[in-house]
Design an enzyme around this catalytic site. Sequence first.
Site, PDB file in Angstrom:
ATOM      1  N   ASN A   1      -4.286  -9.603  -2.781  1.00 23.37           N
ATOM      2  CA  ASN A   1      -2.922  -9.300  -3.599  1.00 23.37           C
ATOM      3  C   ASN A   1      -3.046  -9.403  -5.025  1.00 23.37           C
ATOM      4  OD1 ASN A   1      -0.038  -8.884  -3.187  1.00 23.37           O
ATOM      5  ND2 ASN A   1       0.075 -10.889  -3.765  1.00 23.37           N
ATOM      6  N   LYS A   2      -2.156  -9.284  -5.838  1.00 26.23           N
ATOM      7  CA  LYS A   2      -2.181  -9.418  -6.973  1.00 26.23           C
ATOM      8  C   LYS A   2      -2.970 -10.753  -7.739  1.00 26.23           C
ATOM      9  CE  LYS A   2      -1.017  -7.059  -9.501  1.00 26.23           C
ATOM     10  NZ  LYS A   2      -1.950  -6.192  -9.880  1.00 26.23           N
TER      11      LYS A   2
ATOM     12  N   ARG B   1       4.460   1.487  -8.201  1.00 26.63           N
ATOM     13  CA  ARG B   1       3.358   0.599  -8.031  1.00 26.63           C
ATOM     14  C   ARG B   1       4.051  -0.150  -6.812  1.00 26.63           C
ATOM     15  NH1 ARG B   1       6.378  -3.084  -8.654  1.00 26.63           N
ATOM     16  NH2 ARG B   1       4.698  -4.488  -7.708  1.00 26.63           N
ATOM     17  N   GLY B   2       2.792  -1.062  -6.435  1.00 29.20           N
ATOM     18  CA  GLY B   2       3.315  -1.871  -5.142  1.00 29.20           C
ATOM     19  C   GLY B   2       2.547  -1.202  -3.774  1.00 29.20           C
ATOM     20  N   ALA B   3       1.770  -1.803  -2.988  1.00 25.53           N
ATOM     21  CA  ALA B   3       0.818  -1.114  -2.125  1.00 25.53           C
ATOM     22  C   ALA B   3       1.802   0.016  -1.147  1.00 25.53           C
ATOM     23  CB  ALA B   3       0.273  -2.033  -1.152  1.00 25.53           C
TER      24      ALA B   3
ATOM     25  N   ARG C   1      -5.936   4.624  -7.046  1.00 26.65           N
ATOM     26  CA  ARG C   1      -6.019   2.764  -7.046  1.00 26.65           C
ATOM     27  C   ARG C   1      -6.644   2.518  -5.509  1.00 26.65           C
ATOM     28  NH1 ARG C   1      -0.972  -0.339  -9.040  1.00 26.65           N
ATOM     29  NH2 ARG C   1      -2.611  -1.933  -9.586  1.00 26.65           N
TER      30      ARG C   1
ATOM     31  N   GLN D   1       4.579  -8.090 -13.572  1.00 24.09           N
ATOM     32  CA  GLN D   1       5.378  -7.720 -12.595  1.00 24.09           C
ATOM     33  C   GLN D   1       6.343  -8.396 -12.198  1.00 24.09           C
ATOM     34  OE1 GLN D   1       1.988  -7.450 -12.513  1.00 24.09           O
ATOM     35  NE2 GLN D   1       1.163  -5.518 -11.514  1.00 24.09           N
TER      36      GLN D   1
ATOM     37  N   ASP E   1      -1.850  -6.454  -0.490  1.00 23.37           N
ATOM     38  CA  ASP E   1      -2.118  -4.784  -0.844  1.00 23.37           C
ATOM     39  C   ASP E   1      -3.359  -4.546   0.041  1.00 23.37           C
ATOM     40  OD1 ASP E   1      -1.535  -5.996  -3.740  1.00 23.37           O
ATOM     41  OD2 ASP E   1      -1.440  -3.691  -3.594  1.00 23.37           O
TER      42      ASP E   1
HETATM   43  O1  MRU Z   1      -0.693  -3.690  -9.133  1.00 19.51           O
HETATM   44  P1  MRU Z   1       0.746  -3.701  -8.244  1.00 19.51           P
HETATM   45  O2  MRU Z   1       1.634  -4.023  -9.321  1.00 19.51           O
HETATM   46  O3  MRU Z   1       0.508  -2.346  -7.676  1.00 19.51           O
HETATM   47  O4  MRU Z   1       0.263  -4.785  -7.272  1.00 19.51           O
HETATM   48  C1  MRU Z   1       1.333  -5.008  -6.499  1.00 19.51           C
HETATM   49  C2  MRU Z   1       0.977  -6.309  -5.686  1.00 19.51           C
HETATM   50  O5  MRU Z   1       0.047  -7.021  -5.694  1.00 19.51           O
HETATM   51  C3  MRU Z   1       2.137  -6.555  -4.699  1.00 19.51           C
HETATM   52  O6  MRU Z   1       2.336  -8.063  -4.277  1.00 19.51           O
HETATM   53  C4  MRU Z   1       1.690  -5.670  -3.373  1.00 19.51           C
HETATM   54  O7  MRU Z   1       1.335  -4.543  -3.400  1.00 19.51           O
HETATM   55  C5  MRU Z   1       2.720  -5.986  -2.161  1.00 19.51           C
HETATM   56  S1  MRU Z   1       3.962  -4.889  -2.635  1.00 19.51           S
HETATM   57  C6  MRU Z   1       5.317  -4.895  -1.388  1.00 19.51           C
END
Ligand code: MRU
Length: 377
Positions: free
Chosen positions: A263-264, A60-62, A97, A213, A253
């Site tokens: 973002n999250k 996970r994470g963009a 996603r 997270q 994201d």
């Molecule tokens: O749902 P996730 O855990 O993939 O979401 C992650 C985030 O929102 C992060 O803040 C974002 O992807 C930046 S990661 C360097």
Amino acid sequence: MPHQKRATEKPRLRPLRRFSENGEERLEILDQTCLPYRKYWQRLESLKEVIFAIQHMQVRGAPLIGVVAAYGLALGLGANASDRSMNAAVAALGATRPTAVNLAWALDRMGRRLYPLPVAERAAAAWREADAIAEEDALQNRAIGEHGLKLLQAILAAKPKSGRDNTLQLMTHCNAGWLATVEHGTALSPVYVGREAGLRAHVWVSETRPRNQGLLTAWELFEAGIPHTLIADNAAGLLLLQGRVDAVIVGADRIAANGDVANKVGTSLKALAARYCGIPFYVAAPGSTLDFAAATGRDIPLEIRDDDEMRFVYGQDKSGERGKLQQINDASAIYNPAFDVTPAECITAIITERGVCAPNAAALAALFPQKAGGDHA
Ligand code: MRU
């Protein structure tokens, strides 16, 4: 003489491993659904396994999603590299996603590199291109850390010295550390680079319900020996209003052309509170997170995830047994958006690998003129 690791050489902390074995290309991922309880490396051997890993947030994470999708395409092409098969693989990976634009960006880059090649050459070229994307991500995140550190040092230098607290008090949301990228992270990169430079920092880490997270961030910071404190998401406003935070720093994201940031979910609440309190709010992200095709945040698709993420809590008991507990009846309605959009006017600056810029169309386009002109590279 075998290569000896120097005592000062730091291990490279990456959430994926790439290697060749018996002439075959291999990919392993650190399964993030097992963290922070257990470090479990899982081998991904097919397109189907990669799709599952992204959808179920084993990765996970963009930035990391984009890189792993590129490897997923390479695995898919190893089985069948025809145009038809590649179209289907790109479509399936792209649907895993919807919010993190790094996914579409990486697949677009892979397609531009691979479609012109003869079918027989595509799989090998796909592994090479995915490796190149991964290495570039690591370098870009390191550059984000160096640019971000200068901002953090300036904030600490300007902090009144009268109080007892001579440490930079940062707040972050979700996990934008090395686990969410190939290396270094985005929002946490300035903290890691700062540690090397002797920056005194403490990080307030919010839990980030429902996927928590923030626990990954706390684990990363614990492993790195960086002072941090876990808080419930709802405690953030209190700390900001009490003046116990010098700056907020988060990842992204997708960043729209006007500087709005997806973002999250929960990020926007911190940004609104920070703006009210006059506390700087920074977004750290590589160019691959910019989407000039989205004019504003309203054009960004926001992922709505499964109700069960909220209906159950997951954990591990004292004997090490992992399990899930139901915390609400089956009948109550649940709405589980995974992301929100922070308006550009609540953001102090965006930290990229090319430097720091204001969250507006002109400043973003000045840093990334080719992207702004429609070149997706
Ligand atoms: O749902 P996730 O855990 O993939 O979401 C992650 C985030 O929102 C992060 O803040 C974002 O992807 C930046 S990661 C360097």
